[in-house]
Design a protein around this motif. Structure first.
Motif, PDB file in Angstrom:
ATOM      1  N   PHE A  71      38.467  52.952 -63.193  1.00 31.42           N
ATOM      2  CA  PHE A  71      38.667  51.501 -63.224  1.00 31.42           C
ATOM      3  C   PHE A  71      39.058  51.098 -64.645  1.00 31.42           C
ATOM      4  O   PHE A  71      38.272  50.536 -65.405  1.00 31.42           O
ATOM      5  N   ARG A  72      40.283  51.423 -64.996  1.00 28.94           N
ATOM      6  CA  ARG A  72      40.730  51.324 -66.385  1.00 28.94           C
ATOM      7  C   ARG A  72      40.966  49.888 -66.835  1.00 28.94           C
ATOM      8  O   ARG A  72      40.529  49.473 -67.904  1.00 28.94           O
ATOM      9  N   THR A  73      41.701  49.136 -66.031  1.00 29.66           N
ATOM     10  CA  THR A  73      42.067  47.780 -66.430  1.00 29.66           C
ATOM     11  C   THR A  73      40.891  46.835 -66.222  1.00 29.66           C
ATOM     12  O   THR A  73      40.370  46.729 -65.108  1.00 29.66           O
ATOM     13  N   HIS A  74      40.471  46.194 -67.282  1.00 28.42           N
ATOM     14  CA  HIS A  74      39.391  45.226 -67.163  1.00 28.42           C
ATOM     15  C   HIS A  74      39.356  44.328 -68.383  1.00 28.42           C
ATOM     16  O   HIS A  74      39.977  44.626 -69.409  1.00 28.42           O
ATOM     17  N   LEU A  75      38.626  43.242 -68.248  1.00 28.53           N
ATOM     18  CA  LEU A  75      38.432  42.318 -69.364  1.00 28.53           C
ATOM     19  C   LEU A  75      36.957  42.381 -69.749  1.00 28.53           C
ATOM     20  O   LEU A  75      36.101  41.895 -69.002  1.00 28.53           O
ATOM     21  N   PRO A  76      36.634  43.001 -70.875  1.00 27.77           N
ATOM     22  CA  PRO A  76      35.228  43.094 -71.270  1.00 27.77           C
ATOM     23  C   PRO A  76      34.699  41.731 -71.702  1.00 27.77           C
ATOM     24  O   PRO A  76      35.403  40.954 -72.340  1.00 27.77           O
ATOM     25  N   LEU A  77      33.479  41.439 -71.329  1.00 26.38           N
ATOM     26  CA  LEU A  77      32.845  40.195 -71.746  1.00 26.38           C
ATOM     27  C   LEU A  77      31.907  40.475 -72.919  1.00 26.38           C
ATOM     28  O   LEU A  77      31.382  41.578 -73.061  1.00 26.38           O
ATOM     29  N   ARG A  78      31.740  39.480 -73.763  1.00 24.90           N
ATOM     30  CA  ARG A  78      30.931  39.674 -74.969  1.00 24.90           C
ATOM     31  C   ARG A  78      29.491  40.004 -74.603  1.00 24.90           C
ATOM     32  O   ARG A  78      28.979  39.607 -73.560  1.00 24.90           O
ATOM     33  N   PHE A  79      28.851  40.724 -75.481  1.00 24.20           N
ATOM     34  CA  PHE A  79      27.461  41.122 -75.264  1.00 24.20           C
ATOM     35  C   PHE A  79      26.548  39.890 -75.166  1.00 24.20           C
ATOM     36  O   PHE A  79      26.740  38.893 -75.859  1.00 24.20           O
ATOM     37  N   GLU A  99      44.505  31.278 -64.942  1.00 19.04           N
ATOM     38  CA  GLU A  99      45.859  31.751 -65.239  1.00 19.04           C
ATOM     39  C   GLU A  99      45.872  32.675 -66.451  1.00 19.04           C
ATOM     40  O   GLU A  99      46.594  33.686 -66.473  1.00 19.04           O
ATOM     41  N   GLU A 100      45.080  32.328 -67.471  1.00 22.20           N
ATOM     42  CA  GLU A 100      45.023  33.173 -68.661  1.00 22.20           C
ATOM     43  C   GLU A 100      44.410  34.533 -68.338  1.00 22.20           C
ATOM     44  O   GLU A 100      44.866  35.571 -68.844  1.00 22.20           O
ATOM     45  N   LEU A 101      43.390  34.543 -67.499  1.00 14.14           N
ATOM     46  CA  LEU A 101      42.758  35.801 -67.116  1.00 14.14           C
ATOM     47  C   LEU A 101      43.742  36.684 -66.344  1.00 14.14           C
ATOM     48  O   LEU A 101      43.820  37.897 -66.579  1.00 14.14           O
ATOM     49  N   GLU A 102      44.497  36.078 -65.447  1.00 16.53           N
ATOM     50  CA  GLU A 102      45.490  36.840 -64.688  1.00 16.53           C
ATOM     51  C   GLU A 102      46.568  37.404 -65.614  1.00 16.53           C
ATOM     52  O   GLU A 102      47.020  38.544 -65.429  1.00 16.53           O
ATOM     53  N   ALA A 103      46.962  36.630 -66.614  1.00 15.47           N
ATOM     54  CA  ALA A 103      47.962  37.096 -67.580  1.00 15.47           C
ATOM     55  C   ALA A 103      47.419  38.262 -68.403  1.00 15.47           C
ATOM     56  O   ALA A 103      48.154  39.210 -68.722  1.00 15.47           O
TER      57      ALA A 103
END
Length: 244
Positions: A71-79, A99-103
């Motif tokens: 599961f390579r593509t992801h958006l990490p969230l801050r600790f 929209e920004e998250l999708e981009a």
């Protein structure tokens, strides 16, 4: 007793239940889908998590293990992100930033973040500078044992500082010349310590990491024992997953 939801990252697809991950407080990490986004989370057993080394590493490990499972593509969230309900996530994150998250997902698809940190020994560099500049060395040596005026101290200090800056810029230029062309995006960060002279993140195609790694190793050999290079080739893409 759950005190909320602890969030690790957002994925474009649900992480399989066959991927067993252990999160903070040894809680099982689960996947939750919300409006087309898939969140890795675990039950929060604390209202607020202290940024200890153990907790930080656990947060990172969850994301890195998910990446290692494909599961390579992801958006990490801050600790330390704890929310009460999924409605909060929807209202404060998805509604205003969908929209920004999708981009960002599109930008990171098939790409990975790697980083290079370069550390030198400033005292050894000063010695090497003096050895390569006889006039500067003679001027410095002539001052030893003497009571110097303030302007003399400033003068020799500025000369050494200028020489060190030239040496530093030459090293940095080498890294830029060799590595920047392999990356789709480059972000130079502020060095973390006085002895760190280069701290840069690169966004590269996922499958080209071996080429990038070989370049880093080639640079390392070029400078021999002069530098310590910290190369991280497997990390969550914090640098390139920033919301504007």
């Amino acid at each position: 007793m759950s005190l909320g939801i602890y969030l690790y990252g957002i994925f474009p697809e649900a992480v399989s239940e066959n991927v067993i991950l252990e999160g903070l407080d040894k809680q099982t990490v689960k996947s939750y889908s919300l409006d087309g986004f898939n969140f890795l989370y675990s039950e929060a057993k604390q209202k607020k998590y202290f940024a200890s080394r153990r907790n930080l590493l656990c947060h990172e490990k969850v994301l890195e293990e998910a990446m290692s499972q494909g599961f390579r593509t992801h958006l990490p969230l801050r600790f330390g992100l704890v929310v009460k309900t999924w409605d909060t996530v929807n209202e404060q994150l998805l509604v205003p930033y969908k929209e920004e998250l999708e981009a960002l997902f599109q930008k990171l698809d098939g790409r990975r973040e790697v980083s290079v940190k370069v550390i030198w020994n400033s005292q050894e560099e000063i010695q090497a500078l003096l050895e390569s500049n006889p006039q500067l060395r003679e001027k410095r040596d002539a001052m030893e044992g003497k009571t110097l005026k303030m302007e003399e101290v400033i003068d020799i200090g500025q000369m050494i500082e200028k020489g060190l800056q030239v040496r530093k810029e030459a090293i940095i230029q080498t890294f830029q010349d060799e590595l920047n062309g392999l990356a789709e995006e480059v972000l130079e960060n502020v060095p973390m310590t006085e002895e760190m002279i280069y701290n840069t993140a690169y966004l590269i195609p996922w499958d080209s990491e071996s080429i990038f790694s070989e370049k880093v190793e080639s640079i390392d050999k070029k400078f021999s024992d002069r530098l310590r290079i910290r190369y991280n080739n497997f990390t969550a893409p914090y640098t390139f997953a920033q919301l504007s």
